[in-house]
Design an enzyme around this catalytic site. Structure first.
Site, PDB file in Angstrom:
ATOM      1  N   ASP A   1       0.855  -1.198   0.000  1.00 44.55           N
ATOM      2  CA  ASP A   1       0.000   0.000   0.000  1.00 44.55           C
ATOM      3  C   ASP A   1       0.888   1.243   0.000  1.00 44.55           C
ATOM      4  O   ASP A   1       2.060   1.205   0.412  1.00 44.55           O
ATOM      5  CB  ASP A   1      -0.967   0.011   1.191  1.00 44.55           C
ATOM      6  CG  ASP A   1      -0.276   0.027   2.536  1.00 44.55           C
ATOM      7  OD1 ASP A   1       0.743  -0.672   2.696  1.00 44.55           O
ATOM      8  OD2 ASP A   1      -0.736   0.755   3.439  1.00 44.55           O
TER       9      ASP A   1
ATOM     10  N   GLU B   1      -0.114  -0.754   5.894  1.00 48.20           N
ATOM     11  CA  GLU B   1       0.965  -0.217   6.722  1.00 48.20           C
ATOM     12  C   GLU B   1       0.831   1.283   6.883  1.00 48.20           C
ATOM     13  O   GLU B   1       1.075   1.825   7.950  1.00 48.20           O
ATOM     14  CB  GLU B   1       2.320  -0.545   6.101  1.00 48.20           C
ATOM     15  CG  GLU B   1       3.501  -0.409   7.077  1.00 48.20           C
ATOM     16  CD  GLU B   1       4.055   1.004   7.164  1.00 48.20           C
ATOM     17  OE1 GLU B   1       4.740   1.318   8.149  1.00 48.20           O
ATOM     18  OE2 GLU B   1       3.788   1.819   6.261  1.00 48.20           O
TER      19      GLU B   1
HETATM   20 ZN   LIG Z   1       6.801   2.295   4.168  1.00 45.69          ZN
END
Ligand SMILES: [Zn+2]
Length: 384
Positions: A73, A139
């Site tokens: 992501d 994340e």
């Molecule tokens: Zn990163």
């Protein structure tokens, strides 16, 4: 087309802004499956958060087991018109690969995949132990349906990790100048001071919390938490806002509050840190000031991978390719390494992070090639 550049381009062309996957994990699934990996796609859910796709892929069933971790992501591109090359173009111009995620961290993932495939090709498709990829799509935002749950999922299958390389962009100025071997913990809280509301013309009938919270802020800010440790800079408490929520000039407010965050080193655990702050608060408040702290839930504990054989082999692989001796650092913001550290020693090493989260995020193609050779050097030494 299993070189780092083309894998990175394929990944960048998937606009996987958290929580979207946009095909990014599929790129990895395809190439890993074609090269003998057992690939799992796992979706995690939690009320109030988006469902997130994750990928775990492993080749080999023997120890030692090294895992390459990362996230596909990315943060939003911002003003796309401001990009020299499209934010999801994966264009190469003058030796630079452009696109969101080029350094954070689709580029790093691509290098680790390319290095592992080269290693396998040179060893009949089988490592001497096991190699895996632990890749999440969660994340950059809340990080609840990602690495933390994927680690639990893998471990519930009876698998264990021996070492991890997380390919976040750890390099500061040039490739190879810095490995992250740990991180300070993070703990936020709000300090409340209770007063008694009243008219400013009759202060004897009120109790003003504003001067009192000021005293407490100064007291808690002034006294150092520690002087740092062998691997860490000093812990630090920082107040970030003070509020009374009072729009009237003739009213003494009934309550004041102040938010703060503490970055703490390995002198503390969350528990011992909270205890120390509360002791200092009650000493500063005495019997007169009514104050308390509401602590925020935190999943960012301090961790450290002590310098030793594992960091040594990464240092040697970096020196061989770049001629540099990396600093072993514990500075900077949090990453998924904080979760991995509960399962195995983890180091973070990857591209130069200077353009991460910016317009025109870009990586030098020559750095992608060098990083691939460094990861390969780590594998050769690890299974040596
Ligand atoms: Zn990163």
């Amino acid at each position: 087309m299993n070189d780092a550049l083309s894998i990175a381009q394929q990944l960048i062309r998937c606009p996987s802004v958290t929580p979207l996957d946009a095909g990014a994990l599929g790129v990895l699934q395809k190439v890993l499956k074609a090269n003998g990996f057992e690939v799992h796609r796992v979706t995690f859910r939690e009320p109030g958060t988006a469902n997130i796709d994750n990928l775990y892929a492993r080749v080999g069933d023997q120890p030692p087991h090294i895992t390459f971790a990362g996230h596909t992501d990315v943060v939003p591109p911002g003003d796309e018109a401001a990009w020299t090359h499209g934010a999801f173009s994966g264009d190469v111009k003058d030796g630079l690969l452009y696109g969101r995620g080029a350094v954070d961290m689709k580029g790093g993932i691509a290098c680790s995949v390319a290095a592992v495939l080269q290693y396998l090709a040179d060893h009949g498709g089988k490592p001497k132990g096991s190699i895996s990829f632990l890749i999440t799509g969660d994340e950059e935002d809340v990080s609840v349906n990602g690495t933390i749950k994927l680690l639990q999922w893998v471990s519930s299958r009876g698998e264990r990790f021996d070492h991890c390389v997380l390919g976040e962009p750890s390099s500061q100025e040039v490739l190879g100048d810095c490995i992250k071997i740990g991180r300070r913990g993070s703990q936020s809280g709000t300090l409340y001071v209770e007063g008694r509301q009243g008219h400013v013309a009759y202060p004897h009938r009120a109790a003003n919390p504003v001067p009192d919270i000021s005293r407490l802020i100064v007291a808690l800010s002034d006294e150092p938490l520690d002087a740092g440790s062998a691997q860490f800079q000093p812990s630090n408490l920082e107040f970030t806002s003070v509020d009374v929520g009072n729009s009237a000039t003739n009213v003494i407010p009934g309550q004041a509050r102040a938010k703060f965050n503490i970055r703490f080193n390995d002198h503390f655990t969350q528990e011992s840190l909270r205890k120390l702050i509360e002791q200092r608060l009650s000493a500063a408040a005495g019997n007169r000031i009514r104050a308390h702290i509401a602590w925020e839930k935190s999943n960012s504990n301090v961790f450290l991978t002590r310098p030793g054989p594992f960091t040594d082999l990464a240092v040697a692989a970096i020196a061989e390719v770049t001629g540099r001796k990396p600093e072993l650092s514990t500075t900077g913001g949090t990453s998924d390494a904080r979760f991995i550290a509960s399962y195995c020693p983890v180091i973070e090493f990857g591209l130069v992070g200077q353009t991460m989260h910016q317009i025109d995020e870009r990586a030098a193609v020559s750095d992608l090639e060098k990083l691939t050779r460094i990861y390969r050097g780590i594998l050769d030494r690890y299974f040596g």
